[in-house]
Scaffold this active site. Structure first.
Site, PDB file in Angstrom:
ATOM      1  N   TRP A   1       0.835  -1.210   0.000  1.00 29.07           N
ATOM      2  CA  TRP A   1       0.000   0.000   0.000  1.00 29.07           C
ATOM      3  C   TRP A   1       0.862   1.249   0.000  1.00 29.07           C
ATOM      4  O   TRP A   1       0.528   2.241  -0.647  1.00 29.07           O
ATOM      5  CB  TRP A   1      -0.977  -0.010   1.177  1.00 29.07           C
ATOM      6  CG  TRP A   1      -1.997  -1.100   1.047  1.00 29.07           C
ATOM      7  CD1 TRP A   1      -2.156  -2.179   1.871  1.00 29.07           C
ATOM      8  CD2 TRP A   1      -2.997  -1.246   0.018  1.00 29.07           C
ATOM      9  NE1 TRP A   1      -3.193  -2.975   1.418  1.00 29.07           N
ATOM     10  CE2 TRP A   1      -3.711  -2.426   0.293  1.00 29.07           C
ATOM     11  CE3 TRP A   1      -3.336  -0.488  -1.107  1.00 29.07           C
ATOM     12  CZ2 TRP A   1      -4.771  -2.868  -0.522  1.00 29.07           C
ATOM     13  CZ3 TRP A   1      -4.387  -0.929  -1.910  1.00 29.07           C
ATOM     14  CH2 TRP A   1      -5.086  -2.102  -1.622  1.00 29.07           C
TER      15      TRP A   1
ATOM     16  N   ASP B   1      -1.590   6.509   6.435  1.00 28.35           N
ATOM     17  CA  ASP B   1      -2.657   5.626   5.969  1.00 28.35           C
ATOM     18  C   ASP B   1      -2.919   4.647   7.115  1.00 28.35           C
ATOM     19  O   ASP B   1      -2.087   3.790   7.406  1.00 28.35           O
ATOM     20  CB  ASP B   1      -2.182   4.892   4.709  1.00 28.35           C
ATOM     21  CG  ASP B   1      -3.189   3.863   4.210  1.00 28.35           C
ATOM     22  OD1 ASP B   1      -4.253   3.690   4.839  1.00 28.35           O
ATOM     23  OD2 ASP B   1      -2.893   3.218   3.167  1.00 28.35           O
TER      24      ASP B   1
ATOM     25  N   LYS C   1     -12.337  -2.037   6.956  1.00 30.77           N
ATOM     26  CA  LYS C   1     -11.617  -2.987   7.804  1.00 30.77           C
ATOM     27  C   LYS C   1     -12.061  -2.868   9.265  1.00 30.77           C
ATOM     28  O   LYS C   1     -12.508  -3.836   9.852  1.00 30.77           O
ATOM     29  CB  LYS C   1     -10.118  -2.796   7.662  1.00 30.77           C
ATOM     30  CG  LYS C   1      -9.620  -3.430   6.350  1.00 30.77           C
ATOM     31  CD  LYS C   1      -8.719  -2.587   5.547  1.00 30.77           C
ATOM     32  CE  LYS C   1      -8.523  -3.223   4.167  1.00 30.77           C
ATOM     33  NZ  LYS C   1      -7.755  -2.371   3.287  1.00 30.77           N
TER      34      LYS C   1
HETATM   35  C1  LIG Z   1      -7.196  -1.883   2.170  1.00 30.51           C
HETATM   36  C2  LIG Z   1      -6.138  -0.858   2.206  1.00 30.51           C
HETATM   37  C3  LIG Z   1      -6.059   0.169   1.259  1.00 30.51           C
HETATM   38  C4  LIG Z   1      -6.991   0.254   0.078  1.00 30.51           C
HETATM   39  O1  LIG Z   1      -8.204   0.751   0.453  1.00 30.51           O
HETATM   40  P1  LIG Z   1      -9.356   1.065  -0.628  1.00 30.51           P
HETATM   41  O2  LIG Z   1     -10.407   1.637   0.268  1.00 30.51           O
HETATM   42  O3  LIG Z   1      -9.716  -0.233  -1.259  1.00 30.51           O
HETATM   43  O4  LIG Z   1      -8.820   2.030  -1.597  1.00 30.51           O
HETATM   44  C5  LIG Z   1      -5.080   1.117   1.399  1.00 30.51           C
HETATM   45  N1  LIG Z   1      -4.198   1.073   2.422  1.00 30.51           N
HETATM   46  C6  LIG Z   1      -4.233   0.091   3.349  1.00 30.51           C
HETATM   47  C7  LIG Z   1      -3.239   0.083   4.459  1.00 30.51           C
HETATM   48  C8  LIG Z   1      -5.210  -0.901   3.267  1.00 30.51           C
HETATM   49  O5  LIG Z   1      -5.251  -1.872   4.195  1.00 30.51           O
END
Ligand SMILES: *Cc1c(COP(=O)(O)O)cnc(C)c1O
Length: 360
Positions: free
Chosen positions: A102, A172, A196
């Site tokens: 990511w 993030d 999540k």
């Molecule tokens: C799942 C995830 C993403 C992607 O998220 P989307 O909402 O599908 O764009 C980005 N960063 C991390 C750390 C993730 O776990």
């Protein structure tokens, strides 16, 4: 009704209590004679849901004065682009700490807008660890420093945020938001897709410092400018009303369970149930992450061979465990144990793993 032992990496398990409440209100929300999905986003009934979700985020994450909480669309992935679009100015460098796939994707988007650099990377080890703060290259010319607090695919997690960055710190937090208390004041921008730890997919949480908002680039598309959403309380255009309603319900559930601190206690208990199996298996189960970088959200491991991995995954599936396959880019096994995954599901998986080892 039986609920699965759901270890999906995302979208992921939601609390059964939340789903049941939503079911009860589905066709008649708050005596309106309508589903929450059928309400105008300008109606008072909806606005209450919306504003309560925002204030619950502030309360549960202890967000200080001077920050805005935004509810956006486009997932965490759109944040990868919005960040450099808004904040990667000419003459400055976006500094990315690479701790997994990511962060690589976030870096890729920055490259499309301006100068970027890699302040530290754990790629050489296939992302088994989080770089030490001392080994991170930082400079006055950084526009910001970007980290990924929990690496969903590799199963590593920043254990603390003791980074002395001269530039604003961005994170993030898609896969560990609200899993524990966070020192928000260390960050200028935090973002997370909801699917999540916070609710269903479709809404993205952004916590942004007002000071930073003032520095945002003006000459960009309206919807991709953070100020557009901040000025209109995330109601500039139609928000994902049902996703925000579910977010609200999940936040209430977290509050009932003791808030961020309550989640941390529960998550640490769940993670240690599974890491103990790995650590006491004499190498039968092999954790991907180094111990001092382990995630308590995504537990990644391999067995001795690909054949044994497959046997484990097949038998686990037949025994009712969902979502244990590792991400296609790393393979192996992964148990994602976000907030809503119960202690009982982790205990059931522990028992299954111990049995599987004895039989193999
Ligand atoms: C799942 C995830 C993403 C992607 O998220 P989307 O909402 O599908 O764009 C980005 N960063 C991390 C750390 C993730 O776990």
């Amino acid at each position: 009704m039986t609920r699965a032992h759901n270890f999906n990496a995302g979208p992921a398990a939601l609390p059964a209590e939340v789903l049941e409440k939503a079911q009860k209100e589905l066709v008649d929300f708050n005596n309106t004679g309508m589903s929450v999905m059928e309400l105008s986003h300008r109606s008072q009934d909806y606005e209450e849901v919306h504003n309560e979700a925002i204030s619950l985020v502030k309360e549960l994450l202890n967000v200080p004065e001077g920050y805005e909480v935004l509810l956006l669309q486009g997932g965490a992935s759109l944040q990868f682009s919005m960040i450099p679009m808004n904040f990667l100015k000419k003459g400055k460098t976006g500094n990315y700490i690479l701790t997994g796939s990511w962060s690589e994707k976030a870096l890729k988007e920055a490259k499309a807008f301006g100068e970027s650099k890699i302040g530290a990377s754990a790629k050489d080890s296939n992302y088994t660890y989080i770089p030490e703060a001392n080994n991170i290259e930082m400079s006055e010319s950084d526009a910001y420093v970007h980290i990924t607090s929990n690496n969903t695919i590799f199963g590593t997690q920043w254990q603390s945020f003791d980074l002395n960055t001269p530039a604003p710190l961005f994170a993030d937090m898609s896969s560990d938001i609200l899993s524990k208390p966070i020192p928000i004041e260390r960050f200028s921008l935090i973002y997370a897709g909801a699917q999540k730890n916070l609710g269903p997919s479709g809404v993205t949480l952004v916590i942004i410092k007002k000071e930073l908002l003032e520095q945002s680039e003006e000459n960009i598309p309206t919807l991709l400018n953070y100020n557009t959403h901040a000025e209109k309380n995330s109601l500039y255009h139609t928000p994902p009303t049902f996703a925000i309603y579910m977010l609200n319900k999940v936040l209430q559930w977290v509050k009932e369970k003791g808030g961020a601190a309550g989640m941390q206690k529960r998550n640490e208990e769940k993670a240690s149930i599974l890491y103990d199996v790995i650590d006491n298996s004499n190498g039968f189960y092999r954790g991907h992450a180094e111990k001092d970088s382990r995630s308590f959200m995504n537990i990644t491991f391999n067995l001795a061979s690909e054949e044994l991995n497959q046997k484990f995954l097949t038998e686990a599936k037949n025994a009712g465990f969902v979502g244990l396959n590792g991400h296609r880019s790393v393979g192996g096994c992964r148990a994602s144990i976000y907030n809503a995954v119960s202690v009982e599901s982790c205990q059931a998986l522990r028992d299954f793993m111990i049995n599987f080892q004895q039989n193999n």
